[in-house]
Design a protein around this motif. Structure first.
Motif, PDB file in Angstrom:
ATOM      1  N   VAL A  49       0.807  -1.222   0.000  1.00 20.33           N
ATOM      2  CA  VAL A  49       0.000   0.000   0.000  1.00 20.33           C
ATOM      3  C   VAL A  49       0.845   1.280   0.000  1.00 20.33           C
ATOM      4  CG1 VAL A  49      -1.978  -1.083   1.109  1.00 20.33           C
ATOM      5  CG2 VAL A  49      -0.204  -0.033   2.519  1.00 20.33           C
ATOM      6  N   THR A  55       4.588   7.533  -0.555  1.00 23.04           N
ATOM      7  CA  THR A  55       3.404   7.602  -1.410  1.00 23.04           C
ATOM      8  C   THR A  55       2.432   6.531  -0.945  1.00 23.04           C
ATOM      9  OG1 THR A  55       4.731   8.370  -3.283  1.00 23.04           O
ATOM     10  CG2 THR A  55       2.542   7.495  -3.767  1.00 23.04           C
ATOM     11  N   ARG A  60      -1.058   4.499  -1.130  1.00 21.31           N
ATOM     12  CA  ARG A  60      -2.064   4.118  -2.121  1.00 21.31           C
ATOM     13  C   ARG A  60      -3.208   3.404  -1.410  1.00 21.31           C
ATOM     14  NH1 ARG A  60       2.782   2.697  -4.260  1.00 21.31           N
ATOM     15  NH2 ARG A  60       2.465   0.540  -3.611  1.00 21.31           N
ATOM     16  N   GLU A  78      -8.167   3.774  -5.149  1.00 24.20           N
ATOM     17  CA  GLU A  78      -7.775   4.487  -6.355  1.00 24.20           C
ATOM     18  C   GLU A  78      -7.026   5.778  -6.056  1.00 24.20           C
ATOM     19  OE1 GLU A  78      -8.251   3.205  -9.306  1.00 24.20           O
ATOM     20  OE2 GLU A  78      -9.305   1.463  -8.487  1.00 24.20           O
ATOM     21  N   ASP A  79      -6.912   6.151  -4.773  1.00 26.91           N
ATOM     22  CA  ASP A  79      -6.317   7.425  -4.395  1.00 26.91           C
ATOM     23  C   ASP A  79      -4.861   7.256  -3.990  1.00 26.91           C
ATOM     24  OD1 ASP A  79      -8.817   8.623  -4.740  1.00 26.91           O
ATOM     25  OD2 ASP A  79      -9.415   8.133  -2.685  1.00 26.91           O
ATOM     26  N   GLU A  80      -4.075   8.301  -4.248  1.00 23.58           N
ATOM     27  CA  GLU A  80      -2.689   8.355  -3.799  1.00 23.58           C
ATOM     28  C   GLU A  80      -2.479   9.633  -2.999  1.00 23.58           C
ATOM     29  OE1 GLU A  80       0.283   7.991  -6.740  1.00 23.58           O
ATOM     30  OE2 GLU A  80      -0.140   5.871  -7.182  1.00 23.58           O
ATOM     31  N   GLN A 132       0.750  11.896  -1.051  1.00 21.84           N
ATOM     32  CA  GLN A 132       2.174  12.073  -0.826  1.00 21.84           C
ATOM     33  C   GLN A 132       2.397  12.600   0.594  1.00 21.84           C
ATOM     34  OE1 GLN A 132       4.316  11.228  -3.272  1.00 21.84           O
ATOM     35  NE2 GLN A 132       2.659  10.786  -4.719  1.00 21.84           N
TER      36      GLN A 132
END
Length: 555
Positions: free
Chosen positions: A479, A512, A514, A517-519, A521
């Motif tokens: 993830v 990062t 995950r 569907e979203d990421e 930072q």
């Protein structure tokens, strides 16, 4: 502080092994820890000089670790205090992660009872039914810990179990809990695993699960799938079936949630049954069969934690003549092999024996193997650039190649290989000139090419410390992906649920995350951590005391 508290705790510690003892002491406040150590160093009191609480705990420990698990005699008519009660209180005073690290080192029956206590114990009823001395002891123990935290908390128990790293440990605990209290076990399984965990299956495993499901039921279930899992189902069935499923999904879009949940449970149970039959290797909360002893001596496969068992072999008297003939045949085959390849025994020393094989010799030998076998097996690795070198190992450390499993020695590490450590295993290895890694016990990491879709290190499970030499190196978990500043030292921990914790000791790490569907930072500075949990989101904060990468500075 009442001196009876550390005396009683010392009775528990004497019955536990050194690993459980050190972790339990680490969970106590400093004053309680020091006084307990003093009692632990002193000679134990004879039973006639012990308090009623100490005698009751001693009796319960005999039940837990003794040869006779059931003790019919009871010292008091009220409900006696049990060791599991104290362990549950200790767990509640700490974090779920600390409890998860402590549990595998406790006696197996105590592990199950402590989890059950967390799930089901009514502490109000407990205080009404224990004797006066035990109630006073527990109240004083709470005060020694700092505050009262006693509560029935299935969510805390779920967080503990989700932090258990090794699949065999979790399966054994859930199975034992099911045999002790099916209601508590099913409650925890429903919290730990849902049909959405099908997304953790490989494409091959997902295809196996989908084959036996009726199209109508599958279409109904897909109405409750997130977009990613929905799409994976469609690409892992035939084009004709995918078209029919899309039509059925649209027709069943108004299906009641209760019916969808019911089909989800059926699909999840099917996947669990396939795991127990050995057809898939991703664990989803299945319970071992009644005749399965759920042995503790298990290993994790590189595909995701499938247990391997050896069937018992019955001894029988045999003639030694066939064995002698087989031995002669093996000798002749060995001579023919040496003559054919023209190699000496020294040159043929295996890559996994720890014999100090050089990179050049290893690649040359793998290439020779490929030429002899037509390009298959381990020899196919010969043309790849080596990604690292082992610096030190301890205990059980294995390397999984495309076609074999070898003990990790001093051979070079090639892309595509996976390094797996056992309960007592640790390994330090260099990752080219980009980083140095210290792999903790019960961990698994895959070595990659260092490309966009194949990060240099992919941690599947467990704990690894990284010291960064080149800030371009990418380390990934299911993830998250992490890069660090030059000279940064950070710890990456991945548990069974894929929840990933990054603890930065020195320097800075860029994470990062995950989630679906979203990421997102994240910048994690020295002295801070970030937790990326696929179920509960992202959490950050300052570091507390934790494990240290003591080997990184030595090799």
């Amino acid at each position: 502080m009442d001196e009876g508290i550390p005396r009683a705790l010392s009775i528990l510690l004497r019955a536990f092994g050194p690993d459980a003892r050190s972790r339990l002491l680490g969970a106590f406040p400093p004053d309680l820890r020091e006084s307990t150590l003093v009692c632990l160093d002193a000679d134990p009191l004879p039973p006639r000089d012990q308090s009623i609480v100490e005698q009751i705990l001693s009796q319960d420990l005999e039940r837990i670790v003794g040869d006779e698990p059931d003790q019919p005699d009871s010292l008091v008519e009220a409900r006696p205090l049990q060791v599991a009660d104290l362990m549950a209180i200790v767990f509640l005073h700490g974090s779920p992660q600390a409890a998860a690290e402590m549990i595998p080192h406790l006696p197996e029956s105590l592990q199950t009872e402590a989890i059950r206590t967390l799930c089901t114990q009514s502490w109000d009823a407990f205080e009404r039914h224990v004797g006066h001395d035990e109630a006073a002891f527990v109240a004083e123990f709470d005060r020694a810990q700092g505050k009262e935290v006693r509560r029935t908390d299935p969510d805390f128990a779920c967080a503990v179990l989700s932090s258990v790293v090794m699949v065999p440990n979790l399966r054994r605990i859930l199975t034992a809990l099911y045999r002790l209290d099916p209601g508590a076990a099913n409650q925890q399984r429903s919290k730990l695993f849902t049909v959405l965990d099908l997304d953790r299956l490989s494409d091959g495993e997902l295809q196996i699960v989908l084959v036996g499901i009726d199209d109508w039921d599958l279409a109904m279930a897909m109405n409750g799938f997130p977009r990613r899992l929905f799409g994976r189902v469609l690409v892992n069935v035939s084009e004709r079936r995918a078209k029919l499923l899309e039509d059925d999904v649209a027709y069943l879009s108004e299906t009641e949630v209760e019916k969808i949940d019911s089909v989800h449970r059926l699909i999840l149970e099917r996947a669990r049954g396939l795991y127990e039959s050995g057809r898939i290797t991703t664990y989803l909360g299945s319970i071992a069969a009644a005749d399965d002893p759920v042995e503790e001596s298990t290993e994790v496969s590189p595909q995701g934690g499938k247990r391997t068992r050896k069937a018992p072999v019955e001894e029988e008297e045999r003639s030694h003549i066939p064995l002698f003939a087989a031995g002669v045949g093996l000798v002749l085959l060995s001579v023919a092999w040496l003559n054919w390849f023209g190699t000496s025994p020294h040159e043929r020393r295996g890559a996994g024996t720890g014999g100090g094989v050089s990179v050049e010799d290893y690649v040359r030998k793998q290439g020779a193997g490929a030429g002899a076998s037509g390009g298959g097996g381990t020899g196919a690795l010969a043309g790849r650039t080596t990604q690292g070198q082992v610096r030190a190992t301890k205990g059980s450390v294995l390397v999984y190649t495309e076609s074999d499993t070898l003990p990790l020695g001093e051979q070079p590490i090639l892309p595509g290989q996976e390094i797996v450590t056992g309960k007592d295993g640790e390994a330090v290895f260099s990752v080219r000139d980009e980083a140095r890694a210290h792999l903790g016990n019960e961990s698994a990491v895959r070595v990659g090419e260092g490309k966009v879709h194949d990060p240099r290190l992919r941690v599947r499970l467990g704990r690894v410390w990284i010291r960064v030499n080149d800030p371009r190196i990418v380390v990934a978990s299911p993830v998250a992906s992490i890069v660090g500043s030059e000279g940064a030292v950070y710890e990456l921990r991945v548990v069974l649920s894929s929840a990933t914790t990054v603890r930065v000791k020195d320097g800075t790490a860029w994470v990062t995350a995950r989630l679906g569907e979203d990421e997102e930072q994240l910048v994690v500075a020295s002295g801070r951590y970030v937790l990326v949990d696929p179920r509960h989101g992202i959490d950050t904060g300052p570091l507390t005391e934790g494990s240290e990468p003591t080997w990184l500075g030595l090799f």
